[in-house]
Design an enzyme around this catalytic site. Sequence first.
Site, PDB file in Angstrom:
ATOM      1  N   ALA A 106       1.338  -1.352   0.042  1.00  0.00           N
ATOM      2  CA  ALA A 106      -0.097   0.041  -0.075  1.00  0.00           C
ATOM      3  C   ALA A 106       0.577   0.947   0.337  1.00  0.00           C
ATOM      4  O   ALA A 106       0.485   1.916   0.486  1.00  0.00           O
ATOM      5  CB  ALA A 106      -0.634  -0.016   1.317  1.00  0.00           C
ATOM      6  N   PHE A 148      17.128  17.717 -10.403  1.00  0.00           N
ATOM      7  CA  PHE A 148      18.020  16.886 -10.048  1.00  0.00           C
ATOM      8  C   PHE A 148      19.169  15.880 -11.216  1.00  0.00           C
ATOM      9  O   PHE A 148      19.515  16.168 -12.346  1.00  0.00           O
ATOM     10  CB  PHE A 148      17.086  15.756  -9.943  1.00  0.00           C
ATOM     11  CG  PHE A 148      16.180  15.234  -9.065  1.00  0.00           C
ATOM     12  CD1 PHE A 148      16.062  16.279  -8.171  1.00  0.00           C
ATOM     13  CD2 PHE A 148      16.670  14.220  -8.069  1.00  0.00           C
ATOM     14  CE1 PHE A 148      15.682  16.136  -6.208  1.00  0.00           C
ATOM     15  CE2 PHE A 148      16.983  13.530  -6.987  1.00  0.00           C
ATOM     16  CZ  PHE A 148      15.390  14.811  -6.178  1.00  0.00           C
ATOM     17  N   ASP A 169       9.538  -9.744  -0.605  1.00  0.00           N
ATOM     18  CA  ASP A 169       8.611 -10.633  -0.286  1.00  0.00           C
ATOM     19  C   ASP A 169       7.671 -10.755  -1.477  1.00  0.00           C
ATOM     20  O   ASP A 169       7.886 -11.966  -1.634  1.00  0.00           O
ATOM     21  CB  ASP A 169       7.695 -10.174   0.056  1.00  0.00           C
ATOM     22  CG  ASP A 169       8.322  -9.812   2.153  1.00  0.00           C
ATOM     23  OD1 ASP A 169       9.184 -10.394   2.628  1.00  0.00           O
ATOM     24  OD2 ASP A 169       7.629  -8.730   2.715  1.00  0.00           O
ATOM     25  N   GLN A 190      20.759   0.363  -8.107  1.00  0.00           N
ATOM     26  CA  GLN A 190      21.564   1.576  -7.519  1.00  0.00           C
ATOM     27  C   GLN A 190      21.871   1.922  -5.885  1.00  0.00           C
ATOM     28  O   GLN A 190      21.482   1.837  -4.900  1.00  0.00           O
ATOM     29  CB  GLN A 190      19.924   1.979  -7.655  1.00  0.00           C
ATOM     30  CG  GLN A 190      20.370   3.626  -7.446  1.00  0.00           C
ATOM     31  CD  GLN A 190      19.477   4.940  -8.159  1.00  0.00           C
ATOM     32  OE1 GLN A 190      18.350   5.309  -7.284  1.00  0.00           O
ATOM     33  NE2 GLN A 190      19.660   5.163  -9.401  1.00  0.00           N
ATOM     34  N   HIS A 221      22.689   5.256  -3.888  1.00  0.00           N
ATOM     35  CA  HIS A 221      22.654   6.203  -4.327  1.00  0.00           C
ATOM     36  C   HIS A 221      23.670   7.031  -3.047  1.00  0.00           C
ATOM     37  O   HIS A 221      24.753   6.882  -2.521  1.00  0.00           O
ATOM     38  CB  HIS A 221      20.987   6.306  -3.042  1.00  0.00           C
ATOM     39  CG  HIS A 221      20.663   8.090  -3.015  1.00  0.00           C
ATOM     40  ND1 HIS A 221      21.750   9.485  -2.659  1.00  0.00           N
ATOM     41  CD2 HIS A 221      19.636   8.024  -3.607  1.00  0.00           C
ATOM     42  CE1 HIS A 221      20.680  10.069  -2.597  1.00  0.00           C
ATOM     43  NE2 HIS A 221      19.922   9.918  -3.453  1.00  0.00           N
ATOM     44  N   LEU A 274      18.982   8.444   3.766  1.00  0.00           N
ATOM     45  CA  LEU A 274      18.675   9.009   2.673  1.00  0.00           C
ATOM     46  C   LEU A 274      18.528  10.575   3.165  1.00  0.00           C
ATOM     47  O   LEU A 274      18.029  11.116   3.944  1.00  0.00           O
ATOM     48  CB  LEU A 274      17.814   8.857   1.861  1.00  0.00           C
ATOM     49  CG  LEU A 274      17.619   9.628   0.707  1.00  0.00           C
ATOM     50  CD1 LEU A 274      18.776   9.153  -0.559  1.00  0.00           C
ATOM     51  CD2 LEU A 274      15.759   9.524  -0.062  1.00  0.00           C
ATOM     52  N   GLU A 296      18.476  13.772  -2.956  1.00  0.00           N
ATOM     53  CA  GLU A 296      19.821  14.544  -4.156  1.00  0.00           C
ATOM     54  C   GLU A 296      19.179  15.136  -4.311  1.00  0.00           C
ATOM     55  O   GLU A 296      19.762  16.926  -4.859  1.00  0.00           O
ATOM     56  CB  GLU A 296      19.665  12.938  -5.056  1.00  0.00           C
ATOM     57  CG  GLU A 296      20.025  14.136  -6.695  1.00  0.00           C
ATOM     58  CD  GLU A 296      20.210  12.699  -7.561  1.00  0.00           C
ATOM     59  OE1 GLU A 296      19.834  11.071  -7.154  1.00  0.00           O
ATOM     60  OE2 GLU A 296      19.744  13.223  -8.566  1.00  0.00           O
ATOM     61  N   ARG A 342      23.238   9.140 -10.578  1.00  0.00           N
ATOM     62  CA  ARG A 342      23.862   8.219  -9.075  1.00  0.00           C
ATOM     63  C   ARG A 342      24.796   7.227  -9.709  1.00  0.00           C
ATOM     64  O   ARG A 342      25.448   7.158  -8.541  1.00  0.00           O
ATOM     65  CB  ARG A 342      22.478   7.988  -8.389  1.00  0.00           C
ATOM     66  CG  ARG A 342      21.068   8.176  -8.026  1.00  0.00           C
ATOM     67  CD  ARG A 342      20.005   7.907  -7.673  1.00  0.00           C
ATOM     68  NE  ARG A 342      19.342   9.581  -7.171  1.00  0.00           N
ATOM     69  CZ  ARG A 342      18.123   9.249  -6.649  1.00  0.00           C
ATOM     70  NH1 ARG A 342      17.832   8.236  -6.766  1.00  0.00           N
ATOM     71  NH2 ARG A 342      17.424  10.690  -6.347  1.00  0.00           N
ATOM     72  N   HIS A 347      19.954   1.349  -3.141  1.00  0.00           N
ATOM     73  CA  HIS A 347      18.722   2.673  -2.397  1.00  0.00           C
ATOM     74  C   HIS A 347      17.999   2.230  -3.686  1.00  0.00           C
ATOM     75  O   HIS A 347      16.204   2.004  -3.041  1.00  0.00           O
ATOM     76  CB  HIS A 347      19.272   3.688  -3.070  1.00  0.00           C
ATOM     77  CG  HIS A 347      17.840   4.731  -3.559  1.00  0.00           C
ATOM     78  ND1 HIS A 347      17.083   5.266  -2.059  1.00  0.00           N
ATOM     79  CD2 HIS A 347      17.261   5.363  -4.040  1.00  0.00           C
ATOM     80  CE1 HIS A 347      16.726   6.345  -2.227  1.00  0.00           C
ATOM     81  NE2 HIS A 347      16.718   6.600  -3.641  1.00  0.00           N
ATOM     82  N   ARG A 363      18.481   3.925 -12.911  1.00  0.00           N
ATOM     83  CA  ARG A 363      17.145   5.140 -12.592  1.00  0.00           C
ATOM     84  C   ARG A 363      17.362   6.534 -12.485  1.00  0.00           C
ATOM     85  O   ARG A 363      18.686   6.236 -11.450  1.00  0.00           O
ATOM     86  CB  ARG A 363      15.984   4.574 -11.144  1.00  0.00           C
ATOM     87  CG  ARG A 363      14.676   5.504 -11.248  1.00  0.00           C
ATOM     88  CD  ARG A 363      13.945   4.716 -10.575  1.00  0.00           C
ATOM     89  NE  ARG A 363      14.383   4.823  -8.940  1.00  0.00           N
ATOM     90  CZ  ARG A 363      15.081   5.698  -8.141  1.00  0.00           C
ATOM     91  NH1 ARG A 363      14.774   7.240  -8.519  1.00  0.00           N
ATOM     92  NH2 ARG A 363      15.558   5.834  -6.871  1.00  0.00           N
ATOM     93  N   SER A 418      11.169   7.283 -10.040  1.00  0.00           N
ATOM     94  CA  SER A 418      10.777   6.523  -9.524  1.00  0.00           C
ATOM     95  C   SER A 418       9.014   6.437  -8.562  1.00  0.00           C
ATOM     96  O   SER A 418       8.107   5.771  -8.656  1.00  0.00           O
ATOM     97  CB  SER A 418      11.296   5.612  -7.463  1.00  0.00           C
ATOM     98  OG  SER A 418      11.529   6.413  -7.032  1.00  0.00           O
TER      99      SER A 418
END
Lengths: 313, 569
Positions: free
Chosen positions: B11, B114, B210, B229, B231, B241, B244, B275, B341, B383, B388
């Site tokens: 969720a 970014f 999972d 990836q 980071h 984190l 960025e 990254r 990450h 990525r 994301s």
Amino acid sequence: MATFRIKRFNPEKQAEPYYEEFQLEVPAGATLLDCMNLIKWTLDGSFSYRMSCRSAICGSCAVKANGHALLACQRQAEHIIDNDETITLEPLGNMKPVKDLVVDFTPFWDKINKVKPYLEPKEAPPEKERRQSQEEFLLIDDSSTCIMCGACYSDCNTLEVDDNFLGPAALAKAQRFVSDSRDSKTLERVKMLSEPGGIWDCTHCAECVERCPKPARPFDRIKEIMTVALDKGVHNNTGARHALSFFNSVKRSGNLNEGRIPVESMGFFNIPGLLSLLPVGIRMFLKGKIPPIIHHSIEEVDDVKRIFKELDQ
Amino acid sequence: MIQHDVVIVGAGLAGMRCALEASKELDVGLLTKVYPSRSHSGAAQGGIAAALGNSEPDSWEEHMYDTIKGGDFLNDQDAVEEYVKSAPRVIYELEHMGCIFSRTADGKIAQRSFGGHSKPRACFSADRTGHAILHALHEQLMKNEEKVKIYNEWYMHALIVDGDRCNGVVVSNIQTGEVEVMHAKAVVFATGGYGRIFKITSNAFASTADGVMAAFDVGIPMEDPEFVQFHPSGLYRQGILFSEAARGEGAYLLNGKGERFMETYAPSRMELAPRDIVARAEQSEMDAGRGVDGKDMIHLDLRHLGKERIMERLPQIRQLGIDFLGIDCITDCLPIQPTAHYSMGGIPTDKYSNVILDEEGTRMKGFFAAGECACVSVHGGNRLGTNSLLEAVVFGERAGKSVLEYAVGIDYGNVNEAQEKTRVLEKFEDVFQRDGSESYNDIRDEMKEIMMSHCGVFRDEERLKVCIETLNGLQERFKKGKVTDKGKLFNTEIYEILELGNMLSVAQLIATAALRRKESRGGHFRTDFPKRDDENFLHHSMVYGTPDGLVIKPKSVVITKHQPAERTY
């Protein structure tokens, strides 16, 4: 070596909670959550609590440490060790314990649901984004930082005696929409929030501000809703009348007219309400605690009036 | 037996966006092992990408090219095109739902720079964009509570399949320990990533593979697991984190000598290179002894941005520095290091979020996946930041639409409830029966350690072989772990053990695919094969479980507009 005194509870095994002590060498820079994990992973795997993000954003790991709610991942253990080299860990308050530090969040979320925590926009959306000024954004910036950790709910003094109180988190969430320039239901919202269990039941202790791990500061948000409610003319309730009576008394005389405030708060035409005050009044009279019938202004009342005048402008 | 037209597992952004879409015509059950608002999407800080052009002219074509170049040309370009074209619409929809965004002077959604994006394209809400979107979607679910039933703190154990059709999942309620079958016409996985297999990671404790492993266990391959990836700005030692966005706002990276070392590695983009490139540059500096104080540490320097800008744009990460390190980035540098990450790989899907069974794209009926757990692949080998959140929202919605197309009007498939339940109960029983001579904590620590040192930013054949051997040993020891809590009530220990099992398995897939890919591309860097090799490796890896062990087959990359070119910044 620090002692972690943990309130353990597992109704599958024992009906009553008890305290268990664990000794742990606290690694440099370890958060409280790091220490809880070390206890779980190296000393007792059955120790249960919630956790997830480790960066104070998911709101899972709120617990009581030395009597006050906090986020376990956000605090360095060495900063909360008390003088006896001990940290006492207990589940959050005002919610039913499930097991060890895990509590039942159902009432918390039920109350969030009650404040209609979603935008009710004014009109059909435009093709692109709705415009909102940076100033309008700032009105909802703080409340939107809430992570639903329950720390405020746990330590709320009103909730301790009144289950019906919506509580600081739900009210902060409500402010998020009351003050959103894109929302159309401001009046309906503040009317609902002025009912019993809402903003006026807050006792202004500001414990929630102390406990909030984010800039959400629920009591500040509650005050903002109060202001909007009064601005919108939502006065027909004891809380608003009390606030206004308080305000008018100070404005007129520089101090509180303690005989008048309860009557004005209840409302002059609220006969049953006024009658309900009688027994208290009679007892006060008998003990000689009735305030003077004739209320006198303070000497510097003109200064007070000038302040109010300047504030009006 | 619980029954819903569609069951969505997870969720976060993808799961909730999917639920909103699917609930337009179907009855939805939404399962999460935490609470929706605790999902790891909420930890995303810097922004969500879309070519809105609110601060500089921009176009979906540029967004597409940046994404493909950032992904080192392993992206499936047909999927990327649809994805970047949808971006503005899905972000306007989030705004219409009530999501809060920082604003420009004229009241539009603000956008910032970014890494790897040639234009300021990141729409943001200060430095808590994921949190803002997560809560906005959760609000919409609370508004539609009669249409979407949320199962908080339920764990998904296994998929129920019948041939090439998916009929539900086996789950258990973490609070009570009860095992249940959820019967569904369609199942959607939005279970996130698996960064927890690495010692230093930004990921939440819940990010444990999972979903990927439940799919793998019923014979679905895993696509591109070797692409992980790192980071560039994880908090030193903790790995959490530091967005960025700090570099997007102009922060510098400094080595132990105080030099802006990115000059050597990406002179045109400096700190805002993608990254993979920045993380490798940091690791190279540290490996050469130029870390701060000679440690595995780099400095993130925000001081020149000034207090006002930091307080307005990056208040949360400033607070993180103060809370976790006692360092205020207004006056001092933050110590950082690369942190695991994001997983580019995952459950293979087509661009309609339908899970596929093989390199030909054969569909599994009634099974969909979206978000980080899925591999579409829009990110290719690496990525770009802010892509994301966009992926989760675009493909969450897409999965919801596909579920509507698939499940409206069809009947439920057959499920043998007792048999499915027994399978999972036996799993529990197996854990409780182990001889207890090994510590799960040691096994977990050793897995994290070996994955970081031998399958991390830099890899080579020798280290990968050692890694695989070590993981094999850990798998054996895992079967002898010690469990303390044998109760049913909120038994977090047993779930951690099941998660560790999933992590050990996915770690094997990653290391095995990394060993076979004898080239360097995006997030996968082989020091023994430091060049990209399009001739032999311009394809996705499809890892299958067979009785003879793992088998890897190539799946071709869809190339439409952009032929692979040299990747420099």
